[in-house]
Design a protein around this motif. Structure first.
Motif, PDB file in Angstrom:
ATOM      1  N   VAL A 160      -4.050  -1.905  -2.171  1.00 55.54           N
ATOM      2  CA  VAL A 160      -4.283  -1.189  -0.907  1.00 55.54           C
ATOM      3  C   VAL A 160      -5.157  -2.012   0.046  1.00 55.54           C
ATOM      4  O   VAL A 160      -4.764  -2.280   1.176  1.00 55.54           O
ATOM      5  CB  VAL A 160      -4.910   0.203  -1.153  1.00 55.54           C
ATOM      6  CG1 VAL A 160      -5.226   0.890   0.172  1.00 55.54           C
ATOM      7  CG2 VAL A 160      -3.954   1.085  -1.970  1.00 55.54           C
ATOM      8  N   ARG A 208      -4.396   5.784   6.522  1.00 60.25           N
ATOM      9  CA  ARG A 208      -5.786   5.334   6.600  1.00 60.25           C
ATOM     10  C   ARG A 208      -6.263   5.086   8.025  1.00 60.25           C
ATOM     11  O   ARG A 208      -7.458   4.933   8.258  1.00 60.25           O
ATOM     12  CB  ARG A 208      -6.031   4.102   5.698  1.00 60.25           C
ATOM     13  CG  ARG A 208      -5.335   2.839   6.137  1.00 60.25           C
ATOM     14  CD  ARG A 208      -5.621   1.700   5.165  1.00 60.25           C
ATOM     15  NE  ARG A 208      -7.010   1.259   5.242  1.00 60.25           N
ATOM     16  CZ  ARG A 208      -7.467   0.138   4.680  1.00 60.25           C
ATOM     17  NH1 ARG A 208      -6.652  -0.639   3.978  1.00 60.25           N
ATOM     18  NH2 ARG A 208      -8.719  -0.198   4.814  1.00 60.25           N
ATOM     19  N   CYS A 251      -8.683  -2.082  -6.164  1.00 63.60           N
ATOM     20  CA  CYS A 251      -8.208  -1.858  -4.782  1.00 63.60           C
ATOM     21  C   CYS A 251      -7.596  -3.114  -4.176  1.00 63.60           C
ATOM     22  O   CYS A 251      -6.665  -3.026  -3.371  1.00 63.60           O
ATOM     23  CB  CYS A 251      -9.363  -1.435  -3.882  1.00 63.60           C
ATOM     24  SG  CYS A 251     -10.140   0.103  -4.379  1.00 63.60           S
ATOM     25  N   GLY A 303       0.804  -1.229   0.000  1.00 69.80           N
ATOM     26  CA  GLY A 303       0.000   0.000   0.000  1.00 69.80           C
ATOM     27  C   GLY A 303       0.834   1.274   0.000  1.00 69.80           C
ATOM     28  O   GLY A 303       0.287   2.367   0.040  1.00 69.80           O
ATOM     29  N   CYS A 344     -10.702   6.353   2.961  1.00 71.11           N
ATOM     30  CA  CYS A 344     -10.345   6.521   1.547  1.00 71.11           C
ATOM     31  C   CYS A 344     -11.069   7.728   0.950  1.00 71.11           C
ATOM     32  O   CYS A 344     -10.535   8.466   0.131  1.00 71.11           O
ATOM     33  CB  CYS A 344     -10.751   5.301   0.728  1.00 71.11           C
ATOM     34  SG  CYS A 344     -10.610   3.715   1.571  1.00 71.11           S
ATOM     35  N   HIS A 387      -0.178   4.208   2.538  1.00 72.25           N
ATOM     36  CA  HIS A 387      -1.603   4.090   2.851  1.00 72.25           C
ATOM     37  C   HIS A 387      -1.844   3.687   4.301  1.00 72.25           C
ATOM     38  O   HIS A 387      -2.701   4.245   4.971  1.00 72.25           O
ATOM     39  CB  HIS A 387      -2.292   3.121   1.881  1.00 72.25           C
ATOM     40  CG  HIS A 387      -2.768   3.798   0.640  1.00 72.25           C
ATOM     41  ND1 HIS A 387      -2.020   3.851  -0.510  1.00 72.25           N
ATOM     42  CD2 HIS A 387      -3.904   4.497   0.377  1.00 72.25           C
ATOM     43  CE1 HIS A 387      -2.683   4.547  -1.436  1.00 72.25           C
ATOM     44  NE2 HIS A 387      -3.832   4.943  -0.921  1.00 72.25           N
TER      45      HIS A 387
END
Ligand code: HEC
Ligand code: HEC
Ligand code: HEC
Ligand code: HEC
Ligand code: HEC
Ligand code: HEC
Length: 246
Positions: free
Chosen positions: A231, A57, A227, A33, A62, A53
């Motif tokens: 991620v 996150r 995705c 990610g 997102c 990410h």
């Protein structure tokens, strides 16, 4: 692959599907990610920009970046420039010395690191989150639902609440040889994403309206693979989408 050939390959591979599909080699969990933004810096003296990410996150869904701030779901396609960041767009919506460190002489090298491994040392901060087997090794569904993290779903609208949409879909393969139904839980997605992140660009809003909905296309980054290769948990994690597979 022709579906009859695929069927034979699956039969020969046995229940773990070894060798049927080619998966990208998995990066170490702490680099899953992480992306390297090189659109402009590949031609400048400043090193490319690392973006992680997992680091972001846990604080933001997102939707904040991929809907409100307009980042595309494909690396190096968003027209991010240093001038826009300084004006408060893109990274600059947060990297402004209020939400996170801003752009100044001392911080250039925090973003312009040139390598995806630059946040490795901070991965241990997530050691208490629930685990999963693949990707970054973290189960973000459980992390969110069990309140280990409380990511913001909006930075532009303090009253924003996600649209409750708890529709579970059962997706059946379009050819009849093998019954591998896949599940698609809307709610586990809309907790993170905006409807517009998927509809209509990635998926038709009509069940079974998406054509060529097959694993081989997902491995090219289409559909769920937009995705679930880079991620969100990766395609290797068959059972989370095909609970009947063993
Ligand atoms: C803090 C901002 C931010 C958050 C939060 C965020 N992203 Fe991203 N994402 C980015 C940026 C920046 C890029 C690179 C965009 C570019 O270079 O055009 C990116 C790229 C991607 C890509 C492309 C990866 C690739 O290898 O090309 C995917 C897929 C993606 N994000 C999915 C997600 C998902 C799913 C979530 C939520 C779990 C999420 N992002 C949360 C900022 C964010
Ligand atoms: C929605 C807000 C938000 C956006 C957008 C955002 N960031 Fe961040 N970023 C943060 C916050 C908050 C932190 C601080 C996290 C911490 O230190 O725990 C952070 C931390 C970082 C770090 C420090 C990593 C480390 O190892 O300490 C880097 C590098 C970074 N961001 C790069 C970027 C880049 C590049 C972009 C744009 C492509 C971006 N961020 C967009 C909020 C954001
Ligand atoms: C919060 C992260 C972040 C910080 C801090 C940051 N940059 Fe950037 N910068 C980016 C991103 C993202 C891009 C787009 C990279 C690309 O497309 O290759 C970029 C692009 C650039 C570019 C390419 C040309 C252009 O006009 O966009 C230059 C030059 C640049 N930055 C210089 C700097 C300097 C100098 C500093 C410190 C004063 C700095 N940056 C600090 C994220 C950052
Ligand atoms: C992110 C969710 C997801 C993951 C992970 C996933 N699949 Fe799929 N898979 C799907 C969807 C969606 C379809 C298409 C269902 C349909 O046609 O309606 C599908 C279709 C299939 C099919 C039917 C033939 C084809 O090519 O479409 C087989 C067989 C299959 N998956 C096996 C696997 C195996 C084995 C794994 C693990 C290596 C796996 N899948 C991982 C979502 C997933
Ligand atoms: C992560 C991606 C994603 C997000 C986010 C998402 N959807 Fe979907 N949606 C899908 C998929 C996949 C299908 C099935 C498409 C198919 O079978 O061709 C679907 C189908 C639908 C359908 C048709 C259902 C049926 O039974 O025919 C509706 C209506 C829908 N979505 C509404 C929404 C709304 C409203 C939101 C936001 C609250 C939303 N979706 C968010 C992926 C998403
Ligand atoms: C726009 C990004 C995106 C797309 C497209 C997408 N997902 Fe997801 N999905 C996520 C994120 C983010 C999560 C939260 C878990 C994570 O990040 O690993 C998730 C979670 C899930 C879960 C929950 C797993 C669990 O442990 O409960 C399932 C099942 C799933 N996705 C299946 C699918 C299927 C099937 C498709 C295609 C029809 C699909 N997803 C398309 C982003 C996406």
């Amino acid at each position: 692959m022709h579906s009859a050939v695929l069927y034979l390959a699956i039969l020969m591979a046995g229940s773990n599907f070894d060798g049927v599909w080619k998966f990208p080699p998995p990066p170490p969990p702490e680099q899953y990610g992480n992306v390297l933004i090189t659109r402009l810096t590949s031609k400048s003296t400043h090193p490319p920009v690392a973006f992680s990410h997992w680091l972001h996150r846990r604080y933001f869904t997102c939707r904040v970046c991929h809907f409100e701030l307009g980042f595309a779901l494909k690396t190096n396609t968003t027209e991010i420039t240093e001038a826009k960041i300084r004006k408060g767009e893109y990274c600059g919506a947060c990297h402004n010395d209020r939400v996170a460190f801003g752009v100044s002489e001392g911080t250039c090298t925090m973003c312009h690191t040139g390598k995806v491994s630059s946040s490795d040392g901070r991965f241990s901060e997530l050691k208490d989150l629930p685990k999963s087997r693949y990707g970054d090794g973290l189960n973000w569904v459980k992390a969110l639902r069990k309140n280990f993290i409380q990511p913001k779903a909006s930075i532009l609208d303090s009253k924003y609440e996600s649209i409750p949409f708890d529709k579970n879909l059962r997706l059946e393969p379009e050819w009849g040889l093998i019954k591998t139904k896949a599940i698609f839980p809307h709610a586990k997605h809309t907790e993170w994403l905006d409807c517009a992140d998927c509809h209509p660009d990635i998926f038709n809003i009509q069940k079974k309206g998406t054509r060529h909905f097959r694993m081989e296309y997902m491995l090219e980054g289409k559909f769920c693979g937009a995705c679930h290769l880079t991620v969100a948990f990766p395609l290797q994690d068959c059972k989370r989408c095909h609970p009947d597979l063993d």
